[in-house]
Structure formats: structure tokens, C-alpha cells
Motif scaffolding. Structure first.
Motif, mmCIF file in Angstrom:
data_model
loop_
_atom_site.group_PDB
_atom_site.id
_atom_site.type_symbol
_atom_site.label_atom_id
_atom_site.label_comp_id
_atom_site.label_asym_id
_atom_site.label_seq_id
_atom_site.Cartn_x
_atom_site.Cartn_y
_atom_site.Cartn_z
ATOM 1 N N ALA A 36 -4.493 -70.102 13.956
ATOM 2 C CA ALA A 36 -4.814 -68.849 14.643
ATOM 3 C C ALA A 36 -4.018 -68.713 15.935
ATOM 4 C CB ALA A 36 -6.311 -68.787 14.934
ATOM 5 N N LEU A 37 -3.844 -69.815 16.653
ATOM 6 C CA LEU A 37 -3.034 -69.772 17.873
ATOM 7 C C LEU A 37 -1.601 -69.371 17.550
ATOM 8 C CD1 LEU A 37 -4.315 -72.961 19.741
ATOM 9 C CD2 LEU A 37 -4.690 -70.574 20.407
ATOM 10 N N GLY A 38 -1.090 -69.874 16.443
ATOM 11 C CA GLY A 38 0.249 -69.478 16.031
ATOM 12 C C GLY A 38 0.315 -68.006 15.669
ATOM 13 N N ALA A 39 -0.724 -67.512 15.002
ATOM 14 C CA ALA A 39 -0.757 -66.101 14.621
ATOM 15 C C ALA A 39 -0.800 -65.195 15.848
ATOM 16 C CB ALA A 39 -1.964 -65.831 13.726
ATOM 17 N N LEU A 40 -1.523 -65.621 16.874
ATOM 18 C CA LEU A 40 -1.610 -64.825 18.100
ATOM 19 C C LEU A 40 -0.315 -64.903 18.907
ATOM 20 C CD1 LEU A 40 -5.266 -65.658 19.208
ATOM 21 C CD2 LEU A 40 -4.416 -63.483 18.310
ATOM 22 N N ASP A 89 -6.565 -59.418 27.886
ATOM 23 C CA ASP A 89 -7.791 -60.101 28.312
ATOM 24 C C ASP A 89 -8.525 -60.714 27.124
ATOM 25 O OD1 ASP A 89 -7.310 -59.459 30.931
ATOM 26 O OD2 ASP A 89 -8.669 -57.738 30.977
ATOM 27 N N GLN A 90 -8.611 -59.957 26.027
ATOM 28 C CA GLN A 90 -9.270 -60.472 24.829
ATOM 29 C C GLN A 90 -8.514 -61.668 24.269
ATOM 30 O OE1 GLN A 90 -9.212 -56.957 22.445
ATOM 31 N NE2 GLN A 90 -10.980 -56.019 23.450
ATOM 32 N N CYS A 91 -7.194 -61.576 24.288
ATOM 33 C CA CYS A 91 -6.367 -62.668 23.781
ATOM 34 C C CYS A 91 -6.571 -63.925 24.623
ATOM 35 C CB CYS A 91 -4.899 -62.255 23.787
ATOM 36 S SG CYS A 91 -3.804 -63.412 22.945
ATOM 37 N N ALA A 92 -6.680 -63.759 25.926
ATOM 38 C CA ALA A 92 -6.881 -64.910 26.805
ATOM 39 C C ALA A 92 -8.182 -65.634 26.466
ATOM 40 C CB ALA A 92 -6.890 -64.455 28.265
ATOM 41 N N LEU A 93 -9.235 -64.868 26.216
ATOM 42 C CA LEU A 93 -10.519 -65.474 25.859
ATOM 43 C C LEU A 93 -10.436 -66.186 24.512
ATOM 44 C CD1 LEU A 93 -12.960 -62.603 26.919
ATOM 45 C CD2 LEU A 93 -12.668 -64.812 28.049
ATOM 46 N N ALA A 94 -9.810 -65.522 23.548
ATOM 47 C CA ALA A 94 -9.691 -66.115 22.215
ATOM 48 C C ALA A 94 -8.846 -67.378 22.252
ATOM 49 C CB ALA A 94 -9.088 -65.098 21.248
ATOM 50 N N LEU A 121 -9.929 -71.112 21.097
ATOM 51 C CA LEU A 121 -9.195 -71.704 19.981
ATOM 52 C C LEU A 121 -8.474 -72.981 20.402
ATOM 53 C CD1 LEU A 121 -7.739 -68.418 18.469
ATOM 54 C CD2 LEU A 121 -9.338 -69.964 17.309
ATOM 55 N N ALA A 122 -7.926 -72.980 21.608
ATOM 56 C CA ALA A 122 -7.227 -74.168 22.098
ATOM 57 C C ALA A 122 -8.192 -75.338 22.248
ATOM 58 C CB ALA A 122 -6.548 -73.862 23.429
ATOM 59 N N ALA A 166 -9.912 -64.833 11.504
ATOM 60 C CA ALA A 166 -10.149 -63.434 11.862
ATOM 61 C C ALA A 166 -9.545 -63.100 13.221
ATOM 62 C CB ALA A 166 -11.650 -63.142 11.865
ATOM 63 N N LEU A 167 -9.721 -63.979 14.185
ATOM 64 C CA LEU A 167 -9.158 -63.730 15.514
ATOM 65 C C LEU A 167 -7.637 -63.671 15.457
ATOM 66 C CD1 LEU A 167 -11.540 -65.979 17.606
ATOM 67 C CD2 LEU A 167 -11.273 -63.503 17.860
ATOM 68 N N GLY A 168 -7.051 -64.498 14.615
ATOM 69 C CA GLY A 168 -5.602 -64.475 14.471
ATOM 70 C C GLY A 168 -5.084 -63.202 13.837
ATOM 71 N N GLU A 169 -5.965 -62.484 13.134
ATOM 72 C CA GLU A 169 -5.580 -61.247 12.456
ATOM 73 C C GLU A 169 -5.820 -60.003 13.305
ATOM 74 O OE1 GLU A 169 -4.238 -60.855 9.188
ATOM 75 O OE2 GLU A 169 -3.833 -62.963 9.652
ATOM 76 N N CYS A 170 -6.494 -60.160 14.437
ATOM 77 C CA CYS A 170 -6.880 -59.003 15.244
ATOM 78 C C CYS A 170 -5.791 -58.620 16.247
ATOM 79 C CB CYS A 170 -8.176 -59.302 16.005
ATOM 80 S SG CYS A 170 -9.638 -59.444 14.953
ATOM 81 N N ASP A 171 -5.726 -57.338 16.531
ATOM 82 C CA ASP A 171 -4.835 -56.816 17.570
ATOM 83 C C ASP A 171 -5.617 -56.829 18.879
ATOM 84 O OD1 ASP A 171 -2.834 -55.627 18.994
ATOM 85 O OD2 ASP A 171 -3.189 -53.609 18.208
ATOM 86 N N LEU A 172 -5.334 -57.796 19.740
ATOM 87 C CA LEU A 172 -6.135 -58.024 20.933
ATOM 88 C C LEU A 172 -5.429 -57.534 22.192
ATOM 89 C CD1 LEU A 172 -7.260 -61.708 20.209
ATOM 90 C CD2 LEU A 172 -8.355 -59.583 19.475
ATOM 91 N N THR A 173 -6.228 -57.103 23.158
ATOM 92 C CA THR A 173 -5.677 -56.823 24.476
ATOM 93 C C THR A 173 -5.363 -58.154 25.154
ATOM 94 O OG1 THR A 173 -7.816 -56.888 25.612
ATOM 95 C CG2 THR A 173 -7.152 -54.773 24.633
#
Length: 227
Positions: free
Chosen positions: A160-164, A132-137, A141-142, A123-130
Motif C-alpha cells: 500500500a505504501l508503494g501504491a501511495l 493530509d489524508q495521505c500523511a495519516l494513512a 501503514l509504515a 483499500a487505502l492504496g487504491e484511494c485518491d487521498l489529499t
């Protein structure tokens, strides 16, 4: 009718309601109550899905839907939490306060049920994140990609990391390229958004991997770079 049959019937009815388009207030209220209060997990999951499929984009409905979803991600049953995770990207797409929804998905990465973690990562890999949000995710995930004791969780997190595609996730993906075969395969594919000597070396190593699926993943990436 037996209790089991009644539960199945309720779940089926809720699913049907989700395909009827805009719902009247009474039906919507029934689904909201069932999504968090029905005694059967299947019925709760079905009601939640119906709400997401049929909701009307008004400020009130978005707030109510988000509140119901936030309760579902904390449900006692893993199947409901997993369903909430699956619906996460749609909730992020309409929520007024997206950061709260993203935070809830990140929290699901710490779930005790492995399939919930897998779904939350997707789900996180599918989201359009800002940013700051991406940094947290990416941070969460890492950590899972490198440290989780279940291969399925590491595999899902690497994907998911690849998707982001955030550069901060690359070191964890490179570590995953040396993991078990299923994890290596997903990790190699997750290298697609990245470039550089480390990435090229990892792909080259994957072409010589002892596992045929890992080699195939590397071949797919190499072919894509030539097109």
C-alpha cells in the motif's frame, strides 16, 4: 427450508438485486436494513455489496450509503468488515465527507483479524487521498510495515505504501526489503515509484537475494527502468 439454506438464499437474492440497476425506495430500504441488521454475516455482506453496486448518485443516497458502510466497518463479524474494506475505495469516491471514510479505513488497520488489515491496507492504496489524508494513512501503514507481528499485514502495508508513492513511506519499505521472503518481494515491487541511492542499493541487493521471487521482483523493476 433449513436456517442455513435460508441465509444462503437471502445472500443470493441480495446479490441479484445489486445487478438490477437503480432500485426503488422499498428495495433500497430493505438492503440498508439487511446490511446492518440481518442475522447472517453472508447476507449482510451481500446486501452491502448490492447497495454499493446499485446506488443512485444523489445527495440523499450518498449520505445513506456512507452511513450504512460506516456501520459495516464496525460489524461484529470479520467477513463483513473485510467486505466493507473492499468497498472502501468506491465509498471514498462518492462520499461527501471523505475524511470520515478514510479515517474508518485507517481504523480497520488496527483490526484483530489479519485479513481485514490486509484488505484495509489495499483499500487505502487504491484511494485518491489529499496530502493530509495521505500523511495519516502513510503513518499507520509504515508502523504496520515495521512493527506488526504478522507477515501478511507487513506485506500488505508495504504494498500500500508503494501504491501511495509518498516519500514518507519509503523508509518503512526499505526496512521491509530485509523482512521475510514474501514481504521482501512485495517491498521490492513497492520501490517502483521511488528513486535515489537508497532505492538503487535496495534493488541491487534484491537481485542477489536468496529467494528467487525476490530476485524476479528486482529484475522486473530494473527492466521497467530501461524501457
Amino acid at each position: 427450508m433449513a436456517k442455513e439454506d435460508l441465509s444462503i438464499a437471502r445472500a443470493a437474492r441480495f446479490a441479484e438485486l445489486g445487478h438490477e440497476g437503480n432500485l426503488d425506495d422499498k428495495t433500497r430500504s430493505e438492503l440498508e436494513g439487511a446490511a446492518v441488521g440481518d442475522l447472517d454475516a453472508r447476507a449482510r455482506s451481500s446486501a452491502l455489496g448490492a447497495l454499493v453496486r446499485s446506488f443512485d448518485v444523489t445527495e440523499h443516497d450518498v449520505a445513506e450509503l456512507t452511513a450504512t458502510w460506516l456501520l459495516a466497518v464496525r460489524d461484529v463479524d470479520a467477513a463483513v468488515r473485510r467486505r466493507a474494506g473492499e468497498l472502501g475505495p468506491k465509498i471514498v469516491g462518492v462520499a461527501t465527507v471523505k475524511s470520515v471514510v478514510i479515517a474508518a479505513l485507517i481504523d480497520l488497520l488496527g483490526d484483530e483479524e489479519i485479513t481485514v488489515i490486509e484488505t484495509a491496507a489495499w483499500a487505502l492504496g487504491e484511494c485518491d487521498l489529499t496530502s493530509d489524508q495521505c500523511a495519516l494513512a502513510v503513518s499507520s501503514l509504515a508502523q504496520i510495515t515495521i512493527e506488526h507481528d504478522q507477515a501478511l499485514a507487513r506485506e500488505a502495508a508495504a504494498a500500500a505504501l508503494g501504491a501511495l508513492g509518498d516519500p514518507n513511506g519509503l523508509p518503512a519499505i526499505l526496512v521491509a526489503c530485509t523482512d521475510k521472503p514474501a514481504v521482501r518481494r512485495r517491498a521490492v515491487l513497492a520501490l517502483a515509484p521511488f528513486s535515489g541511492p537508497e532505492v538503487e542499493a535496495a534493488i541491487e541487493a534484491a537481485t542477489q537475494d536468496r529467494d528467487p521471487q525476490v530476485r524476479r521482483a528486482a529484475e522486473i523493476l530494473l527492466q521497467a527502468t530501461k524501457e
